[in-house]
Write an enzyme that holds these catalytic residues in place. Structure first.
Site, mmCIF file in Angstrom:
data_model
loop_
_atom_site.group_PDB
_atom_site.id
_atom_site.type_symbol
_atom_site.label_atom_id
_atom_site.label_comp_id
_atom_site.label_asym_id
_atom_site.label_seq_id
_atom_site.Cartn_x
_atom_site.Cartn_y
_atom_site.Cartn_z
ATOM 1 N N CYS A 152 65.225 56.834 46.634
ATOM 2 C CA CYS A 152 64.952 57.774 47.717
ATOM 3 C C CYS A 152 65.215 59.218 47.283
ATOM 4 C CB CYS A 152 65.782 57.509 48.960
ATOM 5 S SG CYS A 152 65.752 55.808 49.496
ATOM 6 N N ARG A 180 60.656 59.281 43.535
ATOM 7 C CA ARG A 180 61.859 58.497 43.808
ATOM 8 C C ARG A 180 61.622 57.406 44.841
ATOM 9 N NH1 ARG A 180 66.168 61.345 41.865
ATOM 10 N NH2 ARG A 180 67.567 60.062 43.079
ATOM 11 N N TRP A 193 62.556 54.552 49.322
ATOM 12 C CA TRP A 193 62.256 53.352 48.558
ATOM 13 C C TRP A 193 63.176 52.283 49.128
ATOM 14 C CZ3 TRP A 193 64.841 49.943 45.231
ATOM 15 C CH2 TRP A 193 64.021 49.119 44.443
ATOM 16 N N ASN A 242 70.464 58.550 50.024
ATOM 17 C CA ASN A 242 69.939 57.892 48.824
ATOM 18 C C ASN A 242 71.072 57.062 48.255
ATOM 19 O OD1 ASN A 242 68.852 57.306 46.246
ATOM 20 N ND2 ASN A 242 69.633 59.235 45.422
ATOM 21 N N GLY A 243 70.817 55.756 48.025
ATOM 22 C CA GLY A 243 71.864 54.906 47.468
ATOM 23 C C GLY A 243 72.079 53.686 48.341
ATOM 24 N N GLU A 251 56.059 45.650 26.095
ATOM 25 C CA GLU A 251 55.694 46.881 26.799
ATOM 26 C C GLU A 251 54.278 46.764 27.373
ATOM 27 O OE1 GLU A 251 56.833 49.385 28.098
ATOM 28 O OE2 GLU A 251 55.394 51.017 28.032
ATOM 29 N N LYS A 308 53.558 47.234 31.326
ATOM 30 C CA LYS A 308 52.604 48.233 31.843
ATOM 31 C C LYS A 308 51.575 47.558 32.741
ATOM 32 C CE LYS A 308 53.677 51.589 31.186
ATOM 33 N NZ LYS A 308 54.946 51.672 30.528
ATOM 34 N N GLU A 358 53.000 46.194 36.057
ATOM 35 C CA GLU A 358 53.443 47.283 36.941
ATOM 36 C C GLU A 358 52.295 47.859 37.765
ATOM 37 O OE1 GLU A 358 56.992 50.126 35.379
ATOM 38 O OE2 GLU A 358 55.286 50.028 34.028
ATOM 39 N N HIS A 381 57.734 27.382 20.981
ATOM 40 C CA HIS A 381 58.998 26.868 21.527
ATOM 41 C C HIS A 381 58.996 26.837 23.055
ATOM 42 C CE1 HIS A 381 60.637 26.718 17.543
ATOM 43 N NE2 HIS A 381 60.383 28.005 17.341
ATOM 44 N N LYS A 410 59.579 55.946 40.281
ATOM 45 C CA LYS A 410 59.719 56.530 38.950
ATOM 46 C C LYS A 410 61.178 56.563 38.509
ATOM 47 C CE LYS A 410 57.976 58.747 35.437
ATOM 48 N NZ LYS A 410 57.405 57.766 34.484
HETATM 49 C C1 G6P Z 1 61.746 52.445 36.448
HETATM 50 C C2 G6P Z 1 60.306 52.763 36.118
HETATM 51 C C3 G6P Z 1 60.001 52.319 34.682
HETATM 52 C C4 G6P Z 1 61.003 52.969 33.723
HETATM 53 C C5 G6P Z 1 62.437 52.588 34.101
HETATM 54 C C6 G6P Z 1 63.469 53.331 33.269
HETATM 55 O O1 G6P Z 1 61.926 51.076 36.574
HETATM 56 O O2 G6P Z 1 59.438 52.110 37.018
HETATM 57 O O3 G6P Z 1 58.683 52.739 34.333
HETATM 58 O O4 G6P Z 1 60.726 52.540 32.431
HETATM 59 O O5 G6P Z 1 62.658 52.953 35.465
HETATM 60 O O6 G6P Z 1 63.396 54.692 33.585
HETATM 61 P P1 G6P Z 1 64.119 55.844 32.769
HETATM 62 O O7 G6P Z 1 63.841 57.100 33.541
HETATM 63 O O8 G6P Z 1 65.579 55.508 32.737
HETATM 64 O O9 G6P Z 1 63.526 55.854 31.411
#
Ligand code: G6P
Length: 615
Positions: free
Chosen positions: A2, A27, A79, A104-105, A484, A488, A491, A507, A610
C-alpha cells in the site's frame, strides 16, 4: 504494501494527494481512497480498482469539499492483505466519522484488539486489520488524550509492521504519523508539510525530506513537524535534499512501461556499466568495503527476480573467483538460525530497496555480525540507508511490475563483483579482466541485437498463448534464466509456468509432460550443451512441443525442436559466460508478448505489486 500520502497546509490538498498517489500505484492498485477535513466534517471518498476509478468518482461528487480549497487531506492506494478488495476494506478506515487512518503494513495482533474493542461497543465495517487503528484513536481521545498522547497509546497497543497517518476532527490541524519497518517519508514545505510512502510521491511538493526511523512517531501541523523516538524523546532526524523527478514518467510512445523498459536496456545499461568500469578497464568496486579483505564465503539474499539474479551471481563468483557463495531467499533467511561459519559479508539485492522480506533478512544478517551490502536501484530507499555499502544500478525508475531492466543491471554488477574478486584473489589475470571489461562494454550492443529477435518471439508467443502450462528448462548459468523466464510469464500472462534445471527433469517433473505441453529451453554452446539436448530429447519423446532458443551450433544439434530461434552470432564468451545477459531478453519478450496476446494488464498484473512491503 500500500501507499500513503498526506498533505497539510496547502490549497487543494486533495488534488495534491491524488498527484502523490499516482506515483505510488506501484505499491498496490486494487482500491484507493482519500480523506479530508473541511468545516468540521470528515470527507471520505473510496473506490474499488485502480486510482483512475477514484479520480472519476471524485469528479462526480458534486460540490464535494474535496474539490475545493482544503488544507488537509490524506490518501491511500491498497494492496489487500486482510479482507477482500472492496470499498468497505479500502482506506481511509474511520471511527465514528471523527477519526480516519491510512495504513501500510500489517497489525499482527489486530484480532485480539478487535475482539476487545467489540466487547467495548465499537462496531467494525471492514475485514481489515487497519480498522482497529481509528477505533483505538477514538477510544484514547475520548479518555481525554490529545492526538499525540492518543497516538502514543495506540503504538503501545499494536504489534506488527506499519506506517500510518491518522487525522481526527477533534484536532483538525494535525496529523499523527508513525512507522515500524514499513517506509515513511516526511516532506517539509513553507507553512505546509507532507507525508509519503516514498520521497518521490511528494517530490512535486518539496525536495526537503526526512525519513523516519523505525519506532519513530511524529505530530505534524501546518508549521511544525515534531519527531519522537520509541521512548517518546524528541529527536532531530536528518533533512535530506532530494532531486525531483521531472513530472510523471511516461511510456514514451510504447504501449506499456514494461515494453519501454525492455527496449531501453541498451541505453540504460551503460549507466550501470560506467559507474563501475572506468576508462582503463579497472573495476571500481571497493572489495574491502564489500567485506572481502580476505577470502570468505559470500551470502546473497533477495526475493523474486532479484533472487534469480543472485543465483546467476553465485555461479559467476564461484567460477571466476573460486569463492563459495550461499544464496538464500530473503523470506526464508530471516526465520532460520543460519550458520555464519566462514562468512563475513552479506549482499542483498533489491530493485526497490523496500521489499520487507529482504530488509528483514538484511537486519538479521547484521545481527549475526555480517558486513552488509546491497545492489539497489532506488537511492535513499530503506535498504540503501541501512546497509554498510550500496552499489547502485542506476537504470532509472522501473514502473512495470515485472522487473526487466533492473534484472539486467543487477546481473551487470554481480558479474563485475565476480571479476573483481577473481582478480583480487588471483583466479583470473589482468589481461583476462581487461578482456572481460571489453565484453561488458559491448553488452549494450549485444542486448540491442537480441532485441531484434522480437518478431520471431512474437510468433512463438502466438503459438503458445493458449497453453495451460509451460515448462522452462536450463542448465548451468541458464538454469536461473529458466526460473526467471517462468516467473515473468506467470506474473503477467497468468499461465502456469515452471522452470527446472534440465538435468532434474527425469527426477520428477517429466511426469508433467503430455502431448503439446510447451517446453522452452535457453541453450548455448558452453561445453555441456549435449547433456541439455539429451534432456530436451526426453521431453520431445513424450510429446512436448519443443521451443529452443539457442546459438547455431545447438540448433543444428537439436534439429528435432518444433520451434528453433537462433540467436545472433556472438563472440565465444557471450555464448557461454555472458549468456544470462543474452537470454534475459527472449525471457522478457516472450512473457510480454504472451501477456499481450491474452490481453492481460501487463504493467499492473492482478494480485501483484511492484514493491512488497509486507512479509
Ligand atoms: C515483487 C515484484 C517482483 C520483484 C520482487 C522483489 O514481488 O512483483 O517483480 O522481483 O518483488 O523486488 P525488489 O524490489 O526487492 O527487487
Amino acid at each position: 504494501m500500500c501507499g500513503v500520502v498526506a498533505v497539510i497546509g496547502k490549497q487543494n490538498a486533495g488534488k495534491l494527494v491524488i498527484e502523490g498517489l499516482k506515483k505510488l500505484e506501484y505499491r498496490g492498485y486494487d482500491s484507493a481512497g482519500i480523506a479530508s477535513v473541511s468545516s468540521e466534517t470528515l470527507n471520505i471518498v473510496k473506490s474499488e480498482g485502480k486510482l483512475i476509478n477514484l479520480i472519476n468518482k471524485l469528479s462526480e461528487v458534486s460540490n464535494s469539499s474535496l474539490k475545493s480549497v482544503n488544507a488537509i487531506a490524506m490518501g491511500h492506494t491498497r494492496w489487500a492483505t486482510h479482507g477482500n478488495v472492496s470499498v468497505e476494506n479500502a482506506h481511509p478506515l474511520t471511527s465514528e466519522n471523527r477519526v480516519a487512518v491510512v495504513h501500510n503494513g500489517i497489525i499482527e495482533n489486530y484480532a485480539f484488539i478487535k475482539n476487545k474493542l467489540m466487547s467495548e461497543g465499537y462496531s467494525f465495517k471492514s475485514q481489515t486489520d487497519t480498522e482497529v487503528l481509528p477505533h483505538l484513536f477514538t477510544k484514547h481521545i475520548k479518555l481525554g488524550n490529545n492526538l499525540l498522547q492518543a497516538g502514543r497509546l495506540v503504538l503501545k497497543d499494536i504489534k506488527g509492521a506499519f506506517a500510518f497517518v491518522a487525522m481526527s476532527l477533534d484536532f483538525p490541524g494535525e496529523l499523527f504519523v508513525s512507522r515500524n519497518s514499513s517506509p515513511l517519508a516526511i516532506g517539509l514545505g513553507d507553512k505546509s508539510n507532507f507525508v509519503g510512502s516514498d520521497a518521490h510521491s511528494i517530490d512535486h511538493l518539496t525536495q526537503k525530506i526526512i525519513y523516519l526511523e523505525d519506532g519513530d512517531h511524529a505530530l505534524i501541523n501546518f508549521e511544525d513537524v515534531q519527531i519522537f523516538n520509541m521512548n517518546n524523546e524528541k529527536v532531530d532526524r536528518k533533512i535530506i535534499n532530494i532531486k525531483a523527478e521531472i513530472g510523471l514518467i511516461t511510456k514514451g510512445g510504447y504501449r506499456h512501461f514494461m515494453e519501454k523498459e525492455i527496449f531501453e536496456q541498451p541505453s540504460v545499461i551503460p549507466q550501470t556499466i560506467s559507474t563501475f568500469v572506468k576508462d582503463n578497464y579497472e573495476i571500481k568496486i571497493d572489495l574491502n568495503k564489500l567485506g572481502f579483505k580476505n577470502k570468505n564465503t559470500l551470502l546473497i539474499s533477495a526475493a523474486g527476480t532479484s533472487y534469480y539474479a543472485a543465483m546467476v551471481g553465485k555461479y559467476w563468483i564461484e567460477q571466476l573467483a573460486d569463492l563459495p557463495v550461499i544464496i538464500d531467499l530473503a523470506s526464508e533467511y530471516r526465520y532460520r538460525k543460519p550458520s555464519v561459519f566462514g562468512q563475513s559479508a552479506m549482499l542483498v539485492i533489491s530493485q526497490s530497496g523496500e521489499s520487507l522480506d529482504t530488509l528483514m533478512a538484511l537486519r538479521h544478517g547484521k545481527e549475526l555480525g555480517l558486513n552488509t551490502n546491497a545492489i539497489v536501484n532506488v537511492e535513499g530507499s530503506t535498504i540503501d540507508r541501512e546497509v554498510d555499502y550500496s552499489l547502485y544500478t542506476r537504470v532509472g525508475a522501473e514502473i512495470g511490475v515485472a522487473s526487466t531492466k533492473s534484472f539486467m543491471s543487477q546481473l551487470v554488477i554481480l558479474f563485475l563483483i565476480a571479476v573483481a574478486l577473481g582478480k583480487k584473489f588471483n583466479n583470473i589475470t589482468t589481461a583476462q579482466t581487461q578482456k572481460i571489461c571489453l565484453n561488458i562494454l559491448a553488452l549494450p550492443s549485444a542486448i540491442a541485437q537480441m532485441l531484434n529477435m522480437e518478431n520471431e518471439i512474437k510468433l512463438v508467443a502466438q503459438n503458445i498463448k493458449n497453453a495451460k502450462s509451460i515448462i522452462f528448462l536450463g542448465r548451468g548459468l541458464l538454469y536461473p534464466l529458466a526460473l526467471e523466464g517462468a516467473l515473468k510469464l506467470k506474473e503477467i500472462s497468468y499461465i502456469h509456468a515452471e522452470g527446472f534445471a534440465a538435468g532434474e527433469m527425469k527426477h520428477g517433473p517429466i511426469a508433467l509432460i503430455e502431448d503439446q505441453v510447451p517446453v522452452i529451453m535457453f541453450l548455448v554452446s558452453d561445453g555441456n550443451e549435449d547433456k541439455a539436448i539429451s534432456n530436451l530429447q526426453e521431453a520431445y519423446s513424450r510429446g512436448a512441443k519443443i521451443i529452443l532458443i539457442a546459438d547455431k551450433n545447438c540448433i543444428q544439434k537439436a534439429s528435432f525442436a518444433h520451434h528453433k530461434i537462433e540467436i545472433p552470432n556472438f563472440e565465444t564468451d557471450f555464448k557461454s559466460l555472458l549468456s544470462p545477459f543474452l537470454m534475459a531478453i527472449p525471457a522478457q519478450l516472450l512473457a510480454y508478448h504472451v501477456a499481450n496476446e491474452r490481453g492481460t494488464d501487463v504493467d499492473q498484473p492482478r494480485n501483484l505489486a511492484k514493491s512488497v512491503t509486507v512479509e
